[in-house]
Design a protein around this motif. Structure first.
Motif, short mmCIF file in Angstrom:
data_model
loop_
_atom_site.label_atom_id
_atom_site.label_comp_id
_atom_site.label_asym_id
_atom_site.label_seq_id
_atom_site.Cartn_x
_atom_site.Cartn_y
_atom_site.Cartn_z
N VAL A 6 0.78 -1.10 -0.08
CA VAL A 6 -0.05 0.08 -0.08
C VAL A 6 0.87 1.29 -0.08
O VAL A 6 0.72 2.38 -0.67
N LEU A 7 2.14 1.18 0.93
CA LEU A 7 2.85 2.38 0.81
C LEU A 7 3.66 2.59 -0.50
O LEU A 7 3.60 3.78 -0.77
N PHE A 8 3.87 1.39 -1.02
CA PHE A 8 4.71 1.70 -2.21
C PHE A 8 3.87 2.16 -3.35
O PHE A 8 4.23 3.04 -4.12
N ALA A 9 2.51 1.65 -3.41
CA ALA A 9 1.55 2.24 -4.39
C ALA A 9 1.29 3.66 -4.12
O ALA A 9 1.03 4.50 -5.02
N TYR A 10 1.26 4.10 -2.85
CA TYR A 10 1.05 5.44 -2.59
C TYR A 10 2.22 6.37 -3.17
O TYR A 10 1.79 7.40 -3.56
N GLU A 11 3.42 5.91 -2.81
CA GLU A 11 4.57 6.47 -3.14
C GLU A 11 4.64 6.63 -4.90
O GLU A 11 4.93 7.67 -5.35
N SER A 12 4.20 5.63 -5.37
CA SER A 12 4.16 5.65 -6.93
C SER A 12 3.02 6.59 -7.41
O SER A 12 3.27 7.33 -8.30
N THR A 13 2.03 6.66 -6.79
CA THR A 13 0.86 7.40 -7.06
C THR A 13 1.44 8.89 -6.85
O THR A 13 1.05 9.84 -8.03
N LEU A 14 2.10 9.40 -5.84
CA LEU A 14 2.53 10.49 -5.42
C LEU A 14 3.36 11.02 -6.45
O LEU A 14 3.44 12.17 -6.88
N CYS A 15 4.41 9.98 -6.84
CA CYS A 15 5.41 10.38 -7.82
C CYS A 15 4.73 10.73 -9.31
O CYS A 15 5.14 11.66 -9.90
N ARG A 16 3.72 9.95 -9.65
CA ARG A 16 3.19 10.44 -11.05
C ARG A 16 2.22 11.51 -10.77
O ARG A 16 2.41 12.16 -11.87
N PHE A 17 1.79 11.96 -9.57
CA PHE A 17 1.10 13.31 -9.33
C PHE A 17 2.30 14.39 -9.58
O PHE A 17 1.66 15.41 -10.35
N ARG A 18 3.33 14.10 -8.88
CA ARG A 18 4.32 15.42 -8.83
C ARG A 18 4.92 15.43 -10.25
O ARG A 18 5.61 16.33 -10.75
N ASN A 19 5.05 14.26 -11.26
CA ASN A 19 5.71 14.16 -12.36
C ASN A 19 4.83 13.51 -13.36
O ASN A 19 5.06 12.44 -13.78
N PRO A 20 3.71 14.26 -13.63
CA PRO A 20 2.84 13.63 -14.57
C PRO A 20 3.38 13.59 -16.06
O PRO A 20 4.16 14.08 -16.37
N ASP A 21 2.90 12.62 -16.78
CA ASP A 21 3.18 12.13 -17.98
C ASP A 21 2.69 13.30 -18.99
O ASP A 21 1.89 14.10 -18.54
N PRO A 22 3.38 13.27 -20.43
CA PRO A 22 3.00 14.23 -21.20
C PRO A 22 1.39 14.40 -21.57
O PRO A 22 0.93 15.46 -21.98
N TRP A 23 0.46 13.47 -21.24
CA TRP A 23 -0.80 13.49 -21.35
C TRP A 23 -1.55 14.26 -20.31
O TRP A 23 -2.93 14.37 -20.52
N HIS A 24 -0.88 14.30 -19.09
CA HIS A 24 -1.67 14.90 -17.91
C HIS A 24 -0.96 16.32 -17.45
O HIS A 24 -1.41 17.06 -16.82
N ALA A 25 0.46 16.46 -17.92
CA ALA A 25 1.14 17.80 -17.70
C ALA A 25 0.38 18.76 -18.50
O ALA A 25 -0.24 18.40 -19.56
#
Length: 510
Positions: A6-25
Protein backbone atom coordinates in the motif's frame (compact mmCIF):
# COMPACT_ATOMS: atom_id res chain seq x y z
CA UNK A 1 3.30 -6.74 5.65
CA UNK A 2 0.22 -5.65 3.71
CA UNK A 3 1.16 -2.07 4.54
CA UNK A 4 4.30 -2.20 2.37
CA UNK A 5 2.48 -2.72 -0.98
CA UNK A 6 0.00 0.00 0.00
CA UNK A 7 2.84 2.37 0.89
CA UNK A 8 4.65 1.55 -2.35
CA UNK A 9 1.49 2.17 -4.37
CA UNK A 10 0.98 5.46 -2.53
CA UNK A 11 4.52 6.60 -3.25
CA UNK A 12 4.16 5.56 -6.89
CA UNK A 13 0.93 7.52 -7.21
CA UNK A 14 2.47 10.54 -5.50
CA UNK A 15 5.45 10.36 -7.86
CA UNK A 16 3.16 10.32 -10.89
CA UNK A 17 1.18 13.22 -9.43
CA UNK A 18 4.36 15.26 -8.98
CA UNK A 19 5.77 14.22 -12.35
CA UNK A 20 2.81 13.67 -14.67
CA UNK A 21 3.26 12.13 -18.09
CA UNK A 22 2.83 14.32 -21.20
CA UNK A 23 -0.88 13.47 -21.43
CA UNK A 24 -1.56 14.93 -17.98
CA UNK A 25 1.07 17.67 -17.68
CA UNK A 26 0.21 21.19 -18.89
CA UNK A 27 0.14 21.79 -22.65
CA UNK A 28 0.21 25.02 -24.64
CA UNK A 29 -0.75 26.57 -27.89
CA UNK A 30 2.56 27.89 -29.20
CA UNK A 31 1.60 31.09 -30.99
CA UNK A 32 3.81 31.94 -33.96
CA UNK A 33 3.75 35.57 -35.04
CA UNK A 34 6.67 35.32 -37.44
CA UNK A 35 8.84 32.55 -38.85
CA UNK A 36 11.22 31.51 -36.04
CA UNK A 37 14.83 30.58 -36.70
CA UNK A 38 16.28 27.30 -35.47
CA UNK A 39 17.87 28.80 -32.35
CA UNK A 40 14.59 30.44 -31.31
CA UNK A 41 12.68 27.22 -31.84
CA UNK A 42 15.05 25.16 -29.72
CA UNK A 43 15.19 27.81 -26.98
CA UNK A 44 11.43 28.17 -26.73
CA UNK A 45 10.70 24.44 -26.77
CA UNK A 46 13.25 24.11 -23.96
CA UNK A 47 11.52 26.99 -22.09
CA UNK A 48 8.21 25.16 -22.27
CA UNK A 49 9.80 21.91 -21.12
CA UNK A 50 11.58 23.58 -18.21
CA UNK A 51 8.31 25.25 -17.15
CA UNK A 52 6.59 21.86 -16.91
CA UNK A 53 4.81 22.08 -20.26
CA UNK A 54 5.19 18.68 -21.89
CA UNK A 55 3.02 19.12 -24.97
CA UNK A 56 2.35 21.88 -27.48
CA UNK A 57 0.54 22.76 -30.68
CA UNK A 58 2.03 25.28 -33.10
CA UNK A 59 -0.57 27.87 -34.07
CA UNK A 60 0.11 30.61 -36.63
CA UNK A 61 -1.69 33.78 -35.56
CA UNK A 62 -2.97 36.73 -37.59
CA UNK A 63 0.32 38.58 -37.29
CA UNK A 64 1.98 35.67 -39.11
CA UNK A 65 1.97 36.41 -42.88
CA UNK A 66 -0.96 34.45 -44.24
CA UNK A 67 0.81 33.71 -47.53
CA UNK A 68 3.60 31.95 -45.60
CA UNK A 69 1.38 29.44 -43.84
CA UNK A 70 2.34 25.87 -44.81
CA UNK A 71 5.08 26.94 -47.21
CA UNK A 72 8.43 25.12 -47.21
CA UNK A 73 9.98 27.39 -44.58
CA UNK A 74 7.00 27.06 -42.26
CA UNK A 75 6.96 23.28 -42.49
CA UNK A 76 10.74 23.12 -42.02
CA UNK A 77 10.38 25.17 -38.85
CA UNK A 78 7.62 22.84 -37.65
CA UNK A 79 9.93 19.88 -38.27
CA UNK A 80 12.65 21.50 -36.15
CA UNK A 81 10.11 22.07 -33.38
CA UNK A 82 8.90 18.48 -33.47
CA UNK A 83 12.45 17.15 -33.57
CA UNK A 84 13.36 19.21 -30.52
CA UNK A 85 10.25 17.96 -28.71
CA UNK A 86 11.24 14.39 -29.53
CA UNK A 87 14.66 14.90 -27.96
CA UNK A 88 12.97 16.09 -24.75
CA UNK A 89 10.35 13.34 -24.59
CA UNK A 90 7.47 15.72 -25.28
CA UNK A 91 4.41 15.08 -27.44
CA UNK A 92 3.01 17.36 -30.13
CA UNK A 93 -0.48 17.88 -31.45
CA UNK A 94 -1.03 19.47 -34.84
CA UNK A 95 -3.31 22.47 -34.64
CA UNK A 96 -4.94 22.09 -38.00
CA UNK A 97 -5.41 25.61 -39.34
CA UNK A 98 -4.19 29.20 -39.47
CA UNK A 99 -5.33 31.30 -36.48
CA UNK A 100 -8.50 29.36 -35.64
CA UNK A 101 -11.76 28.11 -37.14
CA UNK A 102 -10.85 24.90 -38.90
CA UNK A 103 -11.76 24.78 -42.56
CA UNK A 104 -9.69 27.13 -44.70
CA UNK A 105 -5.93 26.37 -44.49
CA UNK A 106 -5.31 30.13 -44.76
CA UNK A 107 -7.28 30.13 -48.02
CA UNK A 108 -5.09 27.48 -49.66
CA UNK A 109 -8.05 25.11 -49.89
CA UNK A 110 -10.12 27.35 -52.15
CA UNK A 111 -7.36 28.94 -54.21
CA UNK A 112 -8.11 27.83 -57.75
CA UNK A 113 -11.30 26.15 -56.52
CA UNK A 114 -13.86 28.93 -56.28
CA UNK A 115 -16.73 26.44 -56.45
CA UNK A 116 -15.70 25.02 -53.06
CA UNK A 117 -16.03 28.28 -51.09
CA UNK A 118 -18.73 28.40 -48.44
CA UNK A 119 -22.28 28.45 -49.82
CA UNK A 120 -25.26 29.54 -47.72
CA UNK A 121 -29.02 29.22 -47.84
CA UNK A 122 -31.04 32.44 -47.39
CA UNK A 123 -34.77 33.03 -47.70
CA UNK A 124 -37.01 35.76 -49.08
CA UNK A 125 -40.61 36.19 -47.91
CA UNK A 126 -43.15 37.62 -50.33
CA UNK A 127 -46.63 38.51 -48.98
CA UNK A 128 -49.99 37.91 -50.59
CA UNK A 129 -50.61 40.14 -53.61
CA UNK A 130 -46.93 40.89 -54.20
CA UNK A 131 -44.73 39.47 -56.94
CA UNK A 132 -41.24 40.58 -55.82
CA UNK A 133 -39.06 40.26 -52.77
CA UNK A 134 -35.53 41.27 -51.86
CA UNK A 135 -32.60 40.22 -49.73
CA UNK A 136 -30.04 42.90 -48.80
CA UNK A 137 -27.74 44.20 -46.09
CA UNK A 138 -25.97 40.86 -45.67
CA UNK A 139 -23.62 41.11 -42.70
CA UNK A 140 -20.81 38.77 -41.68
CA UNK A 141 -20.30 38.04 -37.98
CA UNK A 142 -16.57 38.42 -38.63
CA UNK A 143 -17.09 42.19 -38.83
CA UNK A 144 -17.37 42.14 -35.02
CA UNK A 145 -13.71 41.14 -34.82
CA UNK A 146 -12.39 44.09 -36.80
CA UNK A 147 -10.34 44.69 -39.96
CA UNK A 148 -7.62 42.14 -39.19
CA UNK A 149 -10.20 39.37 -38.99
CA UNK A 150 -11.93 40.52 -42.17
CA UNK A 151 -8.59 40.35 -44.01
CA UNK A 152 -8.15 36.85 -42.60
CA UNK A 153 -11.55 35.48 -43.59
CA UNK A 154 -12.01 37.32 -46.90
CA UNK A 155 -9.80 38.10 -49.83
CA UNK A 156 -9.44 41.86 -49.90
CA UNK A 157 -11.23 42.09 -46.55
CA UNK A 158 -14.66 42.36 -48.23
CA UNK A 159 -17.67 40.05 -48.52
CA UNK A 160 -18.98 39.45 -52.04
CA UNK A 161 -21.62 36.95 -53.16
CA UNK A 162 -22.00 35.16 -56.49
CA UNK A 163 -23.70 32.24 -58.20
CA UNK A 164 -27.18 32.85 -56.77
CA UNK A 165 -29.63 29.95 -57.16
CA UNK A 166 -33.24 29.20 -56.31
CA UNK A 167 -33.29 26.07 -54.15
CA UNK A 168 -36.89 25.90 -52.90
CA UNK A 169 -40.03 27.97 -53.53
CA UNK A 170 -42.93 27.43 -51.15
CA UNK A 171 -46.47 28.72 -50.99
CA UNK A 172 -47.51 28.60 -47.34
CA UNK A 173 -51.07 28.89 -46.08
CA UNK A 174 -51.00 30.01 -42.46
CA UNK A 175 -53.61 28.53 -40.12
CA UNK A 176 -53.71 30.02 -36.62
CA UNK A 177 -52.42 27.49 -34.05
CA UNK A 178 -52.03 24.69 -36.57
CA UNK A 179 -49.42 23.40 -39.00
CA UNK A 180 -51.21 24.71 -42.05
CA UNK A 181 -50.10 23.71 -45.54
CA UNK A 182 -46.92 24.26 -47.50
CA UNK A 183 -46.63 23.41 -51.17
CA UNK A 184 -43.52 23.54 -53.31
CA UNK A 185 -43.85 25.58 -56.52
CA UNK A 186 -40.52 26.22 -58.20
CA UNK A 187 -42.33 27.40 -61.32
CA UNK A 188 -43.56 30.36 -59.29
CA UNK A 189 -40.12 32.01 -59.61
CA UNK A 190 -39.72 33.85 -62.88
CA UNK A 191 -36.29 35.45 -62.36
CA UNK A 192 -33.54 35.86 -59.77
CA UNK A 193 -31.34 38.96 -59.92
CA UNK A 194 -28.25 38.37 -57.81
CA UNK A 195 -25.47 40.83 -57.02
CA UNK A 196 -22.40 40.92 -54.78
CA UNK A 197 -24.35 42.26 -51.80
CA UNK A 198 -28.02 41.48 -52.50
CA UNK A 199 -30.52 39.64 -54.64
CA UNK A 200 -34.09 40.16 -55.83
CA UNK A 201 -36.68 37.48 -56.52
CA UNK A 202 -39.29 38.04 -59.25
CA UNK A 203 -42.37 35.80 -59.34
CA UNK A 204 -44.30 34.81 -62.42
CA UNK A 205 -47.55 35.87 -60.74
CA UNK A 206 -48.64 37.57 -57.51
CA UNK A 207 -48.85 35.48 -54.36
CA UNK A 208 -52.43 34.21 -53.85
CA UNK A 209 -54.60 35.72 -51.11
CA UNK A 210 -54.34 34.04 -47.73
CA UNK A 211 -50.84 32.73 -48.38
CA UNK A 212 -47.24 33.87 -48.55
CA UNK A 213 -44.33 32.75 -50.68
CA UNK A 214 -41.04 31.74 -49.14
CA UNK A 215 -38.24 31.44 -51.67
CA UNK A 216 -35.04 29.82 -50.42
CA UNK A 217 -32.03 30.97 -52.41
CA UNK A 218 -28.38 30.01 -52.04
CA UNK A 219 -25.24 31.91 -52.91
CA UNK A 220 -21.50 31.27 -52.84
CA UNK A 221 -19.32 33.74 -50.97
CA UNK A 222 -16.88 34.54 -53.76
CA UNK A 223 -14.27 36.11 -51.46
CA UNK A 224 -14.41 33.73 -48.49
CA UNK A 225 -11.31 31.71 -47.65
CA UNK A 226 -13.39 29.01 -45.96
CA UNK A 227 -14.57 25.87 -47.67
CA UNK A 228 -18.20 24.80 -47.65
CA UNK A 229 -18.30 22.45 -44.63
CA UNK A 230 -21.24 20.42 -45.96
CA UNK A 231 -19.66 19.81 -49.39
CA UNK A 232 -17.77 16.49 -49.35
CA UNK A 233 -15.50 17.56 -52.21
CA UNK A 234 -14.64 20.82 -50.45
CA UNK A 235 -13.74 18.97 -47.26
CA UNK A 236 -11.51 16.59 -49.23
CA UNK A 237 -9.79 19.62 -50.73
CA UNK A 238 -9.30 21.17 -47.28
CA UNK A 239 -7.62 17.96 -46.11
CA UNK A 240 -5.42 17.92 -49.20
CA UNK A 241 -4.39 21.55 -48.70
CA UNK A 242 -4.29 21.72 -44.90
CA UNK A 243 -3.56 18.24 -43.55
CA UNK A 244 -1.44 16.49 -46.15
CA UNK A 245 1.44 19.02 -45.98
CA UNK A 246 1.97 18.04 -42.34
CA UNK A 247 2.11 14.39 -43.29
CA UNK A 248 4.64 15.11 -46.02
CA UNK A 249 6.86 17.12 -43.65
CA UNK A 250 6.41 15.27 -40.35
CA UNK A 251 5.12 11.83 -41.27
CA UNK A 252 8.05 9.95 -39.73
CA UNK A 253 7.09 11.46 -36.34
CA UNK A 254 3.41 10.48 -36.69
CA UNK A 255 2.19 8.06 -34.07
CA UNK A 256 5.08 8.83 -31.74
CA UNK A 257 6.07 12.44 -30.97
CA UNK A 258 3.24 13.75 -33.16
CA UNK A 259 0.27 12.13 -31.47
CA UNK A 260 -2.93 13.82 -32.61
CA UNK A 261 -4.67 16.34 -34.85
CA UNK A 262 -6.65 19.16 -33.23
CA UNK A 263 -9.57 21.00 -34.86
CA UNK A 264 -10.88 24.27 -33.42
CA UNK A 265 -14.40 25.56 -33.90
CA UNK A 266 -15.09 24.13 -37.37
CA UNK A 267 -17.96 26.08 -38.87
CA UNK A 268 -18.87 28.44 -41.66
CA UNK A 269 -19.28 32.15 -40.95
CA UNK A 270 -22.62 33.35 -39.61
CA UNK A 271 -24.52 35.76 -41.89
CA UNK A 272 -27.56 37.90 -41.18
CA UNK A 273 -29.48 40.22 -43.49
CA UNK A 274 -31.92 43.09 -43.26
CA UNK A 275 -35.08 41.24 -44.31
CA UNK A 276 -34.51 38.07 -42.29
CA UNK A 277 -37.48 36.91 -40.21
CA UNK A 278 -38.33 33.65 -38.52
CA UNK A 279 -36.91 31.36 -35.86
CA UNK A 280 -33.59 30.68 -37.65
CA UNK A 281 -31.30 33.64 -36.97
CA UNK A 282 -28.68 33.22 -39.69
CA UNK A 283 -28.09 31.78 -43.12
CA UNK A 284 -27.35 28.07 -43.25
CA UNK A 285 -24.42 26.28 -44.94
CA UNK A 286 -25.82 24.48 -47.98
CA UNK A 287 -24.84 22.04 -50.69
CA UNK A 288 -26.53 19.73 -53.18
CA UNK A 289 -25.61 16.69 -51.09
CA UNK A 290 -27.47 18.18 -48.12
CA UNK A 291 -30.47 18.91 -50.32
CA UNK A 292 -30.48 15.30 -51.55
CA UNK A 293 -30.33 13.97 -48.00
CA UNK A 294 -33.26 16.20 -46.99
CA UNK A 295 -35.36 14.89 -49.90
CA UNK A 296 -34.43 11.31 -49.08
CA UNK A 297 -35.55 11.70 -45.49
CA UNK A 298 -38.76 13.69 -45.90
CA UNK A 299 -39.78 13.29 -49.52
CA UNK A 300 -43.09 15.03 -50.13
CA UNK A 301 -43.06 16.55 -46.63
CA UNK A 302 -39.97 18.63 -47.42
CA UNK A 303 -41.95 21.89 -47.92
CA UNK A 304 -43.72 21.39 -44.60
CA UNK A 305 -40.40 20.74 -42.84
CA UNK A 306 -38.73 23.82 -44.33
CA UNK A 307 -41.68 26.01 -43.37
CA UNK A 308 -41.55 24.62 -39.83
CA UNK A 309 -37.86 25.49 -39.53
CA UNK A 310 -38.77 29.15 -39.89
CA UNK A 311 -42.10 29.50 -38.12
CA UNK A 312 -44.46 28.15 -35.53
CA UNK A 313 -44.40 27.01 -31.93
CA UNK A 314 -47.08 24.32 -31.95
CA UNK A 315 -45.91 20.78 -31.09
CA UNK A 316 -45.96 19.53 -34.68
CA UNK A 317 -43.79 22.32 -36.03
CA UNK A 318 -41.43 22.21 -33.06
CA UNK A 319 -41.00 18.48 -33.62
CA UNK A 320 -40.23 18.93 -37.31
CA UNK A 321 -37.80 21.74 -36.50
CA UNK A 322 -35.93 19.58 -34.01
CA UNK A 323 -35.79 16.72 -36.52
CA UNK A 324 -34.39 19.04 -39.17
CA UNK A 325 -31.57 20.33 -36.98
CA UNK A 326 -30.75 16.81 -35.87
CA UNK A 327 -30.52 15.82 -39.53
CA UNK A 328 -28.44 18.87 -40.49
CA UNK A 329 -26.04 18.36 -37.60
CA UNK A 330 -25.56 14.68 -38.39
CA UNK A 331 -24.92 15.40 -42.08
CA UNK A 332 -22.44 18.18 -41.29
CA UNK A 333 -20.55 16.15 -38.69
CA UNK A 334 -20.22 13.13 -40.92
CA UNK A 335 -19.22 15.21 -43.94
CA UNK A 336 -16.63 17.28 -42.08
CA UNK A 337 -15.53 15.63 -38.84
CA UNK A 338 -15.92 12.13 -40.25
CA UNK A 339 -13.46 12.90 -43.03
CA UNK A 340 -10.96 14.54 -40.65
CA UNK A 341 -11.08 11.55 -38.31
CA UNK A 342 -10.66 9.08 -41.16
CA UNK A 343 -7.55 10.89 -42.38
CA UNK A 344 -6.08 11.09 -38.88
CA UNK A 345 -6.65 7.40 -38.19
CA UNK A 346 -5.21 6.42 -41.56
CA UNK A 347 -2.03 8.28 -40.59
CA UNK A 348 -1.71 6.76 -37.11
CA UNK A 349 -2.96 9.85 -35.26
CA UNK A 350 -5.69 10.42 -32.73
CA UNK A 351 -8.37 13.01 -33.39
CA UNK A 352 -9.11 15.83 -30.99
CA UNK A 353 -10.39 19.38 -31.02
CA UNK A 354 -13.43 21.28 -29.83
CA UNK A 355 -16.55 22.80 -31.30
CA UNK A 356 -18.20 26.11 -30.43
CA UNK A 357 -19.43 25.74 -26.84
CA UNK A 358 -22.52 27.79 -26.06
CA UNK A 359 -21.95 27.08 -22.36
CA UNK A 360 -18.33 28.32 -22.11
CA UNK A 361 -17.78 30.66 -19.18
CA UNK A 362 -20.93 29.72 -17.27
CA UNK A 363 -23.60 27.12 -16.55
CA UNK A 364 -26.24 28.08 -19.12
CA UNK A 365 -26.11 25.89 -22.22
CA UNK A 366 -26.68 28.65 -24.75
CA UNK A 367 -25.55 31.97 -23.21
CA UNK A 368 -22.16 32.24 -24.93
CA UNK A 369 -21.96 33.21 -28.62
CA UNK A 370 -25.55 34.37 -28.23
CA UNK A 371 -25.47 36.28 -31.52
CA UNK A 372 -24.79 33.05 -33.44
CA UNK A 373 -27.44 30.45 -34.17
CA UNK A 374 -25.40 27.36 -33.31
CA UNK A 375 -28.11 25.04 -34.61
CA UNK A 376 -26.65 25.54 -38.10
CA UNK A 377 -23.25 24.41 -36.90
CA UNK A 378 -21.91 21.04 -35.79
CA UNK A 379 -22.76 22.82 -32.63
CA UNK A 380 -25.29 21.81 -30.11
CA UNK A 381 -24.98 18.02 -30.33
CA UNK A 382 -21.87 17.81 -28.16
CA UNK A 383 -22.27 14.05 -27.61
CA UNK A 384 -22.43 13.60 -31.37
CA UNK A 385 -19.30 15.68 -31.94
CA UNK A 386 -17.41 13.68 -29.34
CA UNK A 387 -18.19 10.52 -31.26
CA UNK A 388 -15.71 11.75 -33.89
CA UNK A 389 -12.92 12.34 -31.37
CA UNK A 390 -10.43 10.11 -29.64
CA UNK A 391 -9.42 12.82 -27.15
CA UNK A 392 -12.15 15.08 -25.79
CA UNK A 393 -11.41 18.81 -25.66
CA UNK A 394 -13.32 21.89 -24.51
CA UNK A 395 -12.46 25.50 -23.83
CA UNK A 396 -12.98 27.49 -20.62
CA UNK A 397 -13.31 31.22 -20.12
CA UNK A 398 -11.88 33.21 -17.20
CA UNK A 399 -11.13 32.12 -13.63
CA UNK A 400 -14.62 30.74 -13.08
CA UNK A 401 -16.12 27.45 -12.04
CA UNK A 402 -18.09 26.59 -15.17
CA UNK A 403 -19.80 23.80 -17.05
CA UNK A 404 -17.17 23.13 -19.74
CA UNK A 405 -14.88 20.65 -17.90
CA UNK A 406 -17.80 18.73 -16.40
CA UNK A 407 -19.57 18.55 -19.76
CA UNK A 408 -16.36 17.54 -21.51
CA UNK A 409 -15.76 14.73 -19.04
CA UNK A 410 -19.39 13.68 -19.37
CA UNK A 411 -19.31 13.32 -23.16
CA UNK A 412 -15.95 11.53 -22.89
CA UNK A 413 -17.40 9.01 -20.43
CA UNK A 414 -20.36 8.50 -22.74
CA UNK A 415 -17.87 7.25 -25.33
CA UNK A 416 -15.89 5.06 -22.96
CA UNK A 417 -13.18 7.56 -22.08
CA UNK A 418 -12.65 9.87 -19.13
CA UNK A 419 -11.31 13.35 -18.64
CA UNK A 420 -11.01 16.21 -21.07
CA UNK A 421 -8.44 18.67 -22.35
CA UNK A 422 -9.37 22.22 -21.34
CA UNK A 423 -8.12 25.13 -23.42
CA UNK A 424 -8.02 27.93 -20.84
CA UNK A 425 -8.27 31.60 -21.76
CA UNK A 426 -9.09 34.82 -19.93
CA UNK A 427 -11.32 37.43 -21.51
CA UNK A 428 -12.15 39.94 -18.76
CA UNK A 429 -9.93 43.01 -19.29
CA UNK A 430 -8.78 45.37 -16.54
CA UNK A 431 -10.96 48.36 -15.73
CA UNK A 432 -10.95 50.60 -18.78
CA UNK A 433 -9.42 47.89 -20.94
CA UNK A 434 -10.51 47.16 -24.48
CA UNK A 435 -11.43 43.76 -25.97
CA UNK A 436 -8.38 41.55 -26.49
CA UNK A 437 -6.27 43.66 -24.08
CA UNK A 438 -6.13 40.88 -21.54
CA UNK A 439 -6.54 40.10 -17.88
CA UNK A 440 -3.29 41.78 -16.91
CA UNK A 441 -3.99 41.35 -13.19
CA UNK A 442 -4.11 37.55 -13.40
CA UNK A 443 -2.27 36.10 -10.39
CA UNK A 444 -0.65 32.73 -9.89
CA UNK A 445 -3.12 32.00 -7.09
CA UNK A 446 -6.06 32.75 -9.39
CA UNK A 447 -4.63 30.52 -12.09
CA UNK A 448 -3.85 27.73 -9.61
CA UNK A 449 -7.36 27.86 -8.15
CA UNK A 450 -8.85 27.73 -11.64
CA UNK A 451 -6.74 24.70 -12.54
CA UNK A 452 -7.73 22.86 -9.35
CA UNK A 453 -11.42 23.56 -9.96
CA UNK A 454 -11.16 22.27 -13.52
CA UNK A 455 -9.36 19.12 -12.38
CA UNK A 456 -12.07 18.41 -9.82
CA UNK A 457 -14.68 18.77 -12.57
CA UNK A 458 -13.01 16.37 -14.97
CA UNK A 459 -10.08 18.12 -16.64
CA UNK A 460 -7.26 15.78 -17.67
CA UNK A 461 -4.95 18.38 -19.19
CA UNK A 462 -4.91 22.18 -19.32
CA UNK A 463 -3.92 23.80 -22.60
CA UNK A 464 -2.50 27.27 -21.98
CA UNK A 465 -3.77 29.81 -24.48
CA UNK A 466 -1.01 30.47 -25.35
CA UNK A 467 2.81 30.49 -25.27
CA UNK A 468 4.11 33.48 -27.26
CA UNK A 469 7.08 34.24 -29.47
CA UNK A 470 6.89 37.92 -28.58
CA UNK A 471 5.15 40.40 -26.28
CA UNK A 472 4.02 42.45 -29.30
CA UNK A 473 5.42 45.30 -31.30
CA UNK A 474 5.64 49.08 -31.09
CA UNK A 475 2.71 51.37 -30.46
CA UNK A 476 0.35 49.50 -32.78
CA UNK A 477 -2.89 48.89 -30.89
CA UNK A 478 -4.77 47.05 -33.62
CA UNK A 479 -6.74 44.19 -32.17
CA UNK A 480 -5.65 40.68 -33.19
CA UNK A 481 -2.94 41.82 -35.60
CA UNK A 482 -0.59 42.97 -32.83
CA UNK A 483 0.28 39.99 -30.58
CA UNK A 484 -0.06 42.31 -27.60
CA UNK A 485 -3.80 42.40 -28.29
CA UNK A 486 -4.31 38.82 -29.46
CA UNK A 487 -5.31 36.65 -26.51
CA UNK A 488 -2.15 37.07 -24.40
CA UNK A 489 -2.00 34.26 -21.85
CA UNK A 490 1.24 32.44 -20.86
CA UNK A 491 3.77 34.51 -22.74
CA UNK A 492 7.46 34.57 -23.53
CA UNK A 493 9.77 36.81 -25.48
CA UNK A 494 12.41 35.45 -27.80
CA UNK A 495 14.80 37.88 -26.11
CA UNK A 496 14.16 36.60 -22.59
CA UNK A 497 13.60 33.48 -20.61
CA UNK A 498 10.81 34.44 -18.24
CA UNK A 499 7.23 33.26 -18.54
CA UNK A 500 4.48 35.64 -17.52
CA UNK A 501 0.80 34.88 -17.08
CA UNK A 502 -1.54 36.98 -19.15
CA UNK A 503 -4.86 36.45 -20.84
CA UNK A 504 -7.58 37.49 -23.21
CA UNK A 505 -10.15 36.15 -25.59
CA UNK A 506 -13.73 36.95 -26.47
CA UNK A 507 -17.02 35.18 -26.80
CA UNK A 508 -17.24 36.91 -30.16
CA UNK A 509 -14.46 34.64 -31.36
CA UNK A 510 -14.49 33.24 -34.85
Amino acid sequence: MPALPVLFAYESTLCRFRNPDPWHAPAAYWFWHRLPDEDTIRAQVRQMHDAGIRSFQVQARLSYPIEGYLDEDYLAACRTAVGTAAELGMIVGIYDDYNWQTGHAAGRAVTGHDELRERHLFWVRIPAGASEGSLSGIRSATENLGPAAMDWHYEGGVVAWADWRVEYALVVEAVEGEQGTAAERLELVDRLDGAADRCRVHLAEPVPDGTEAIVFVSARCATSRLVNPVDPVAVDRFIEAGYQPFADALGDFFGSTVAYMFFDQPHAVYYDWAERTGDLRSAMPFHESLAVSIRERWGGRTPQVLAAVLDGDDPERLSLRAQFYEHFSGHAMETFLGKLRAWSHAHGLRQSGHEVLGHVGGWTLDAAFADWDLRVNFGLDHFGVDGYRDLTAVDAQDALVQLSPAFGDSVARHHGRGGTMVEQYFVTPPEGGAPWSGHWGLTLQELRTTAINHHLQGMRQMIFHGFYQTHGHGDDHESLRNPRFDFPRASTSSRGSSITTRGSRSRARG
